[in-house]
Motif scaffolding. Structure first.
Motif, PDB file in Angstrom:
ATOM      1  N   LYS A   1       0.828  -1.204   0.000  1.00 14.49           N
ATOM      2  CA  LYS A   1       0.000   0.000   0.000  1.00 14.49           C
ATOM      3  C   LYS A   1       0.864   1.256   0.000  1.00 14.49           C
ATOM      4  N   SER A   2       1.927   1.229   0.813  1.00 12.49           N
ATOM      5  CA  SER A   2       2.824   2.387   0.871  1.00 12.49           C
ATOM      6  C   SER A   2       3.502   2.608  -0.475  1.00 12.49           C
ATOM      7  N   GLU A   3       3.928   1.488  -1.109  1.00 15.49           N
ATOM      8  CA  GLU A   3       4.571   1.610  -2.414  1.00 15.49           C
ATOM      9  C   GLU A   3       3.599   2.160  -3.455  1.00 15.49           C
ATOM     10  N   VAL A   4       2.348   1.689  -3.411  1.00 12.97           N
ATOM     11  CA  VAL A   4       1.345   2.186  -4.355  1.00 12.97           C
ATOM     12  C   VAL A   4       1.115   3.672  -4.139  1.00 12.97           C
ATOM     13  N   LYS A   5       1.008   4.097  -2.867  1.00  8.77           N
ATOM     14  CA  LYS A   5       0.824   5.517  -2.589  1.00  8.77           C
ATOM     15  C   LYS A   5       2.011   6.340  -3.080  1.00  8.77           C
ATOM     16  N   ALA A   6       3.225   5.832  -2.852  1.00 11.55           N
ATOM     17  CA  ALA A   6       4.418   6.555  -3.290  1.00 11.55           C
ATOM     18  C   ALA A   6       4.445   6.663  -4.821  1.00 11.55           C
ATOM     19  N   GLU A   7       4.138   5.542  -5.498  1.00  8.54           N
ATOM     20  CA  GLU A   7       4.100   5.557  -6.962  1.00  8.54           C
ATOM     21  C   GLU A   7       3.021   6.516  -7.466  1.00  8.54           C
ATOM     22  N   SER A   8       1.881   6.523  -6.756  1.00 13.67           N
ATOM     23  CA  SER A   8       0.796   7.404  -7.150  1.00 13.67           C
ATOM     24  C   SER A   8       1.201   8.865  -7.007  1.00 13.67           C
ATOM     25  N   ARG A   9       1.859   9.190  -5.879  1.00 10.54           N
ATOM     26  CA  ARG A   9       2.314  10.566  -5.680  1.00 10.54           C
ATOM     27  C   ARG A   9       3.357  10.962  -6.732  1.00 10.54           C
ATOM     28  N   GLN A  10       4.265  10.026  -7.033  1.00 10.20           N
ATOM     29  CA  GLN A  10       5.285  10.306  -8.033  1.00 10.20           C
ATOM     30  C   GLN A  10       4.653  10.492  -9.415  1.00 10.20           C
ATOM     31  N   PHE A  11       3.666   9.644  -9.733  1.00  8.21           N
ATOM     32  CA  PHE A  11       2.986   9.752 -11.014  1.00  8.21           C
ATOM     33  C   PHE A  11       2.228  11.076 -11.119  1.00  8.21           C
ATOM     34  N   LYS A  12       1.566  11.470 -10.039  1.00  8.01           N
ATOM     35  CA  LYS A  12       0.843  12.749 -10.012  1.00  8.01           C
ATOM     36  C   LYS A  12       1.814  13.920 -10.169  1.00  8.01           C
ATOM     37  N   ALA A  13       2.969  13.831  -9.489  1.00  9.75           N
ATOM     38  CA  ALA A  13       3.963  14.892  -9.613  1.00  9.75           C
ATOM     39  C   ALA A  13       4.471  14.981 -11.051  1.00  9.75           C
ATOM     40  N   THR A  14       4.662  13.806 -11.671  1.00  9.54           N
ATOM     41  CA  THR A  14       5.107  13.799 -13.072  1.00  9.54           C
ATOM     42  C   THR A  14       4.061  14.432 -13.978  1.00  9.54           C
ATOM     43  N   LEU A  15       2.780  14.076 -13.748  1.00  8.08           N
ATOM     44  CA  LEU A  15       1.699  14.669 -14.542  1.00  8.08           C
ATOM     45  C   LEU A  15       1.633  16.178 -14.347  1.00  8.08           C
ATOM     46  N   ASP A  16       1.789  16.628 -13.094  1.00  5.02           N
ATOM     47  CA  ASP A  16       1.771  18.065 -12.829  1.00  5.02           C
ATOM     48  C   ASP A  16       2.922  18.772 -13.545  1.00  5.02           C
ATOM     49  N   THR A  17       4.095  18.131 -13.517  1.00  9.57           N
ATOM     50  CA  THR A  17       5.264  18.714 -14.196  1.00  9.57           C
ATOM     51  C   THR A  17       5.030  18.802 -15.702  1.00  9.57           C
ATOM     52  N   LEU A  18       4.493  17.712 -16.260  1.00  9.81           N
ATOM     53  CA  LEU A  18       4.203  17.706 -17.696  1.00  9.81           C
ATOM     54  C   LEU A  18       3.145  18.746 -18.047  1.00  9.81           C
TER      55      LEU A  18
END
Length: 216
Positions: free
Chosen positions: A45-62
């Motif tokens: 669950k923690s890994e999924v949350k971390a990946e989700s936050r990283q993916f969201k940050a990437t989307l925001d950057t893009l």
């Protein structure tokens, strides 16, 4: 062997098998390690949350990069449009200056042609060569006429057209009054005479026509 004896033997054999056989391995079931399972699930669950936050940050950057790129493209397009407009205006200004100089030459040729048309040799001075002089002037005038026509054709190819003013109502957008005349037979504001020809370049005034206007 009787039936009873057979049954008795079978029962004895079965009882002996049951007594000798260990059935513990059949009833023993491996129980899951619930603590380890929950720990693994929590880690996942923690890994999924971390990946989700990283993916969201990437989307925001893009998204920010895309917004910046669109803004830059719009600014660049506006700058290119402004540069193109300035270059077009500069080109038109150069064209106008060049065309005005050429029209001045046209004016001189036209004036020379007009003088030739109105010129009459004086009998007393050119009596001995009058015929030759007349032929020369006529030939020279024809040459001038051809030159003027070619000049006018060239101006038309450059999208330069004369302003028709003589006999027209005065138009301040295309004409300039230099002289005033008085003709009771004509309406007020009618152009009596064209003193200098005006020209249009495409849809804009290149040079105002200078005219003599009737005033009652």
């Amino acid at each position: 062997m009787t039936t009873y004896t057979s049954h008795s033997e079978l029962l004895d054999t079965l009882q002996h098998y049951l007594e000798q056989t260990d059935f513990a391995h059949l009833t023993a079931v491996n129980q899951p390690d619930l603590a380890g399972l929950f720990s693994d699930l929590a880690g996942l669950k923690s890994e999924v949350k971390a990946e989700s936050r990283q993916f969201k940050a990437t989307l925001d950057t893009l998204s920010e990069a895309l917004t910046t790129l669109q803004a830059d493209n719009q600014a660049m397009a506006a700058q290119l449009s402004a540069v193109a407009e300035r270059m077009l205006q500069q080109k038109r200004d150069v064209q106008r200056t060049l065309l005005l100089d050429i029209i001045d030459i046209y004016d001189r040729l036209a004036e020379g042609y007009r003088i030739l048309q109105n010129y009459k040799p004086v009998d007393a001075l050119f009596k001995h060569s009058k015929k030759q002089d007349v032929r020369f002037i006529k030939s020279f005038g024809q040459g001038q006429e051809i030159t003027l026509k070619r000049f006018e054709q060239w101006l038309q190819r450059q999208r330069v057209y004369p302003i028709e003013s003589a006999g027209k109502q005065f138009d301040a957008h295309t004409m300039r009054t230099l002289e005033i005349g008085h003709d009771a037979t004509l309406e007020n504001g009618v152009v009596l005479e064209e003193l200098r020809k005006g020209f249009l370049f495409e849809d804009q005034v290149l040079r105002l026509a200078e005219v003599k206007v009737n005033k009652l």
